[in-house]
Design a protein around this motif. Structure first.
Motif, mmCIF file in Angstrom:
data_model
loop_
_atom_site.group_PDB
_atom_site.id
_atom_site.type_symbol
_atom_site.label_atom_id
_atom_site.label_comp_id
_atom_site.label_asym_id
_atom_site.label_seq_id
_atom_site.Cartn_x
_atom_site.Cartn_y
_atom_site.Cartn_z
ATOM 1 N N VAL A 11 71.890 48.297 35.366
ATOM 2 C CA VAL A 11 71.507 48.203 34.195
ATOM 3 C C VAL A 11 71.846 46.834 33.766
ATOM 4 O O VAL A 11 71.322 46.415 32.606
ATOM 5 N N ALA A 12 72.869 46.432 34.139
ATOM 6 C CA ALA A 12 72.957 44.996 33.814
ATOM 7 C C ALA A 12 73.784 44.351 35.028
ATOM 8 O O ALA A 12 74.842 44.883 35.593
ATOM 9 N N GLN A 13 73.420 42.912 35.323
ATOM 10 C CA GLN A 13 74.218 42.311 36.497
ATOM 11 C C GLN A 13 74.205 40.808 36.051
ATOM 12 O O GLN A 13 73.265 40.544 35.670
ATOM 13 N N PHE A 14 75.477 40.187 36.553
ATOM 14 C CA PHE A 14 75.551 38.723 36.574
ATOM 15 C C PHE A 14 76.275 38.169 37.435
ATOM 16 O O PHE A 14 77.149 38.671 38.276
ATOM 17 N N SER A 15 75.374 37.089 38.062
ATOM 18 C CA SER A 15 75.715 36.236 39.396
ATOM 19 C C SER A 15 76.610 35.188 39.046
ATOM 20 O O SER A 15 77.215 34.512 39.734
ATOM 21 N N PHE A 16 76.609 34.771 37.853
ATOM 22 C CA PHE A 16 77.035 33.446 37.345
ATOM 23 C C PHE A 16 76.864 32.269 38.154
ATOM 24 O O PHE A 16 77.848 31.268 38.498
ATOM 25 N N GLU A 17 75.614 31.957 38.520
ATOM 26 C CA GLU A 17 75.270 30.784 39.292
ATOM 27 C C GLU A 17 75.291 29.669 38.389
ATOM 28 O O GLU A 17 75.883 28.880 38.416
ATOM 29 N N THR A 18 74.482 29.670 37.507
ATOM 30 C CA THR A 18 74.058 28.275 36.499
ATOM 31 C C THR A 18 74.254 28.977 35.046
ATOM 32 O O THR A 18 74.083 27.878 34.227
ATOM 33 N N SER A 19 74.135 30.090 34.762
ATOM 34 C CA SER A 19 73.970 30.666 33.308
ATOM 35 C C SER A 19 74.808 31.918 33.368
ATOM 36 O O SER A 19 75.055 32.589 34.282
ATOM 37 N N LEU A 20 74.888 32.514 31.895
ATOM 38 C CA LEU A 20 75.183 33.880 31.503
ATOM 39 C C LEU A 20 74.355 34.959 31.437
ATOM 40 O O LEU A 20 74.765 35.766 30.971
#
Length: 374
Positions: free
Chosen positions: A30-39
């Motif tokens: 339901v939420a996922q964050f890869s932290f490549e270039t943004s939040l």
């Protein structure tokens, strides 16, 4: 006749197992964050709000990561997560330094503002001897009851410092499980007196990541995912194993040894791997490692300080002797301890070296060895 019925039952069971695995493979966070270039959420559903100092690193478990340099993250629109009686929280974390005051990996505040006192809080306890999850449950008539799930002494948590570690916490109705690096370290049910207290309470406070009352997490996060289902043990193992198996080489070393192994092949070093006299962090003889791995190493002393340039597998890094400044793939960073010369041999910190080539470190507490995947 009996054999025929048995065959039909076996086939049906295989079909059902296959369907179950297929259904789980299609489950989306339901939420996922890869932290490549943004939040921003990878699915563009949620956004994280930064508070305090933080930066994107090139050395995540997969691509970039976010380094919480004393800052923390807040999920702005967290109410729609709807984590009622099932959830899975999955994150890769690299702890730079251990601190007190229970910074939470994931959770929300209490209504009174207690950082680790909300209806859902996942954190390391104050002495870093346990991974803990506090949950508050509610009944239909708005009665509340809290319980702490504590995976006491699940591992030597100090050994998790300065290495990427996969942490998962899942709730399936009244059963909570915790995993570290794909291994289940905790599996407990709610006490019987909880009765109808089966749904996680909610409040108006947003979810936060890395926040503490006094000092926030000094750590990096990557591939953070939140599910509204409880992932199976096999699925959680698969997440960890898939990531580890994506690396093609394994280098194994031990402190004070003059031998390393790359994909089980022994390589002798002209000088031992040593511990820094102040921090205790491992230092490696750089040229010997580069030669064994097939990396390019150049020395440039034109600046009067001494710069070491490494090129390996599309990664480029520069270290300066007795200087905390370094450059990884064109991005400036600070490292500790300093690179230094010992008996005319250039040494660099192991952690920084592995980071510079896009690898990860895993400590084996059973034999005291370090496994470097790259």
């Amino acid at each position: 006749m009996n054999k025929y019925i048995l065959s039909i039952l076996i086939i049906l069971s295989l079909i059902l197992c296959g369907c179950t695995n297929t259904e789980e493979s299609n489950v989306s966070p339901v939420a996922q964050f890869s932290f490549e270039t943004s939040l921003d959420d990878t699915n563009n559903k949620h956004s994280l709000i930064p508070y305090g100092e933080m930066s994107f690193n090139v050395s995540g478990i997969s691509g970039n990561s976010i380094s919480l340099d004393g800052g923390y993250l807040m999920l702005g629109n967290s109410a729609d997560l709807k984590l009622k009686n099932k959830f899975t929280y999955s994150v890769w974390i690299n702890i730079n330094d251990f601190i007190s005051y229970n910074p939470i990996l994931f959770g929300n505040e209490s209504s009174s503002g207690d950082i680790a006192g909300g209806p859902l809080s996942i954190y390391f306890n104050e002495n870093y001897t346990a991974l803990q999850c506090d949950l508050t449950f509610v009944t239909n008539d708005n009665k509340y009851k809290s319980h702490s799930f504590i995976a006491q002494s699940v591992t030597a948590l100090e050994n998790l410092k300065q290495q990427w570690t996969h942490i998962v916490v899942s709730l399936n109705n009244d059963v909570l499980k915790m995993y570290i690096d794909g291994k289940k370290v905790y599996d407990q049910s709610l006490p019987e007196d909880f009765g109808s207290y089966k749904e996680i309470a909610t409040n108006s406070k947003p979810y936060t990541f890395g926040r503490s009352l006094y000092r926030n997490f000094d750590a990096s996060l990557d591939e953070m995912k939140i599910y509204d289902v409880a992932l199976s043990e096999d699925k959680i193992k698969s997440i960890y194993n898939t990531k580890i198996s994506s690396y093609t080489n394994l280098l194994t070393l031990k402190k004070e040894n003059t031998e390393i192994r790359i994909n089980k092949e022994a390589h002798n070093l002209p000088a031992p791997i040593v511990a820094d006299s102040i921090s205790g962090d491992l230092l490696i003889p750089l040229k010997a490692f580069c030669d064994a791995m097939g990396a390019s190493l150049n020395w440039d002393g034109s600046d009067g300080i001494g710069r070491l340039d490494i090129s390996f597998n599309n990664h480029n890094a520069s270290f300066w002797i007795l200087n905390s400044n370094a450059s990884f793939d064109g991005k400036h960073t600070k490292i500790e301890p300093y690179p230094q010369t010992i008996n005319d041999i250039a040494y660099v910190p192991l952690v920084a070296f592995v980071e510079s080539i896009g690898g990860i470190i895993k400590y084996n507490s059973q034999d005291g060895s370090y496994n470097i995947y790259y």
